[in-house]
Design an enzyme around this catalytic site. Structure first.
Site, PDB file in Angstrom:
ATOM      1  N   TRP A 125       0.871  -1.187   0.000  1.00 35.54           N
ATOM      2  CA  TRP A 125       0.000   0.000   0.000  1.00 35.54           C
ATOM      3  C   TRP A 125       0.902   1.229   0.000  1.00 35.54           C
ATOM      4  CZ3 TRP A 125      -1.844   2.687   4.885  1.00 35.54           C
ATOM      5  CH2 TRP A 125      -2.833   3.637   4.607  1.00 35.54           C
TER       6      TRP A 125
ATOM      7  N   ASP B 276       0.108  -5.277   9.675  1.00 34.40           N
ATOM      8  CA  ASP B 276      -0.966  -4.368   9.318  1.00 34.40           C
ATOM      9  C   ASP B 276      -2.158  -5.237   8.927  1.00 34.40           C
ATOM     10  OD1 ASP B 276      -2.644  -2.372   8.517  1.00 34.40           O
ATOM     11  OD2 ASP B 276      -1.304  -1.513   7.030  1.00 34.40           O
TER      12      ASP B 276
ATOM     13  N   LYS C  42     -12.813  -1.348   6.602  1.00 35.84           N
ATOM     14  CA  LYS C  42     -13.320  -2.313   5.628  1.00 35.84           C
ATOM     15  C   LYS C  42     -14.326  -3.279   6.246  1.00 35.84           C
ATOM     16  CE  LYS C  42     -10.441  -0.785   2.428  1.00 35.84           C
ATOM     17  NZ  LYS C  42      -9.600   0.132   3.188  1.00 35.84           N
TER      18      LYS C  42
END
Length: 424
Positions: free
Chosen positions: A154, A235, A271
């Site tokens: 990311w 993460d 999310k």
């Protein structure tokens, strides 16, 4: 008197101090920042008047009609919260209830580590805030350390550790030839890194590739980390959203815990609860004992104090209300599985549609990968053709957000992909 004021102002306007900067030149050297590539895709999509346009660049869940979703468990939690609570500040460490429920998701419902109070944890500004807080913590208490980041990752990961002034190194992860994991090269990088290095790991649904190690590969990674004395920072932005099962999606972390590692974890509810705009997350650091955990938490709070003082309350109340009520938690588990199953179903449909058109390329990676993003293997030039000829918008690295794929557009998307790749 008026004449004197005018005279004084003219005198002042002529006064110059050697070496002083002109008042009009303070920000003259500031150039416009480069546009975020993902946000740029959305801007271009919104500006396109075509009725056939498709956005598969957005990093947020959409239903099968392409619309944003608010989970029913979230709506019910909001109904319970409304009008019942004050708006006082949270502590610097955030909501204790939210943090405790969040730790159960990552470390296990009945984790001895939680019972022994060995985890330093604070509420964060979603996963981005958790990563940044940890990066600053790393810089302050391990000032000579580096962070190893996978290629690719990311994009904001690089920004976060850069702005925390932590030197970055990279390690192999994705293998373009197979559109899968470059496991051999990854392990070589782990072995060759200096002992005691920091590594950033994606717990599940790797962004942007959708490629995850198998359970056996995670076990090998954990073993080699133990040999080298590396520190793993996970993460975990997609727990539950990847497979539909939060326990399965936390398996990489559990393997490291079973092997006795001290780890750090960033968690987010953007999310898996659709709380994108609420910015609810958690940073946790597993310590040797309760005394060390108290010290680490106090330092994390001190780092948070000049940044944002304390985190927002509303999103934390939503999370703690859902996870703290058995019926609401059950509803959440059902809804997050529904979101994950839709994504998985769209992967199956996209692959089937492309293959049905007679493509000679292999599209197995579409269903082998997992989570919101599919690393399609499309070249930047092919992506440009998709945009210019078919009004399909995605980032130029070929990353497809499967959340933007619906039963209504999957055939159109598959046909466009076939057209731009059939001569490759």
């Amino acid at each position: 008197m008026a004449i004197m004021k005018v005279f004084s102002s003219r005198i002042l306007s002529r006064i110059t101090v050697p070496g002083a900067r002109s008042m009009s030149s303070w920000w003259r050297s500031v150039d416009p920042a480069a546009k975020d590539p993902i946000l740029g895709v959305t801007e271009a999509f919104l500006a396109d008047p075509s009725p056939d346009k498709v956005n598969v660049g957005v990093g947020a869940y959409r239903d099968d009609n392409g619309k944003p979703v608010v989970l029913e468990c979230v709506r019910e939690a909001e109904r319970r919260i409304a009008g019942n609570l004050n708006m006082e500040y949270l502590p610097m460490g955030g909501s204790l209830n939210m943090v405790q429920e969040t730790l159960k998701l990552a470390y296990g419902e009945n984790s001895e580590l939680i019972k022994d109070k060995r985890i330093a944890a604070v509420q964060s500004l979603s996963g981005t805030g958790a990563c940044r807080l940890f990066a600053d913590f790393q810089k302050r208490f391990c000032p000579d350390s580096q962070i190893y980041i996978p290629v690719p990752t990311w994009a904001n990961h690089h920004n976060i550790w850069r702005d925390a002034q932590v030197p970055q190194r990279t390690y192999h992860y994705y293998l373009p030839e197979t559109r899968g994991l470059d496991f051999a090269a990854l392990m070589d990088d782990v072995k060759n890194a200096p002992n005691g290095s920091f590594f950033l790991l994606h717990a599940c649904a790797h962004n942007p590739t959708g490629v995850d190690p198998t359970e056996e590969q995670w076990q090998e990674i954990s073993y080699q980390f133990k040999v080298k004395g590396h520190f793993a920072f996970f993460d975990m932005a997609y727990q539950g959203f990847a497979s539909g099962d939060p326990e399965k999606d936390a398996r990489s972390i559990r393997i490291f815990l079973e092997d006795g590692h001290l780890i750090g974890i960033s968690q987010s509810y953007a999310k898996n609860m659709g709380l994108y705009g609420q910015r609810v997350g958690c940073l946790s650091v597993l310590c040797e004992d309760e005394k060390q955990a108290i010290a680490v938490k106090s330092q994390l709070q001190q780092l948070a104090r000049p940044m944002y003082s304390n985190p927002p309350v509303h999103g934390a109340l939503i999370v703690s209300t859902i996870l703290g009520d058995p019926d609401l938690k059950k509803l959440w588990l059902k809804e997050v599985k529904g979101m994950a199953d839709r994504i998985i179903g769209m992967r199956t449909a996209l692959r089937a549609n492309v293959e049905k058109l007679g493509s000679t390329s292999s599209w197995r990676h579409i269903t082998d990968q997992i989570g919101m993003f599919c690393y399609s293997g499309l070249t930047p030039e092919q992506v440009d053709r998709l945009t210019n000829e078919f009004r399909i918008y995605m980032t130029r690295n070929g990353r497809i957000s499967m959340a933007g794929v619906t039963t209504g557009n999957v055939g159109y998307l598959a046909n466009a992909i076939h057209e731009v790749t059939k001569s490759a």
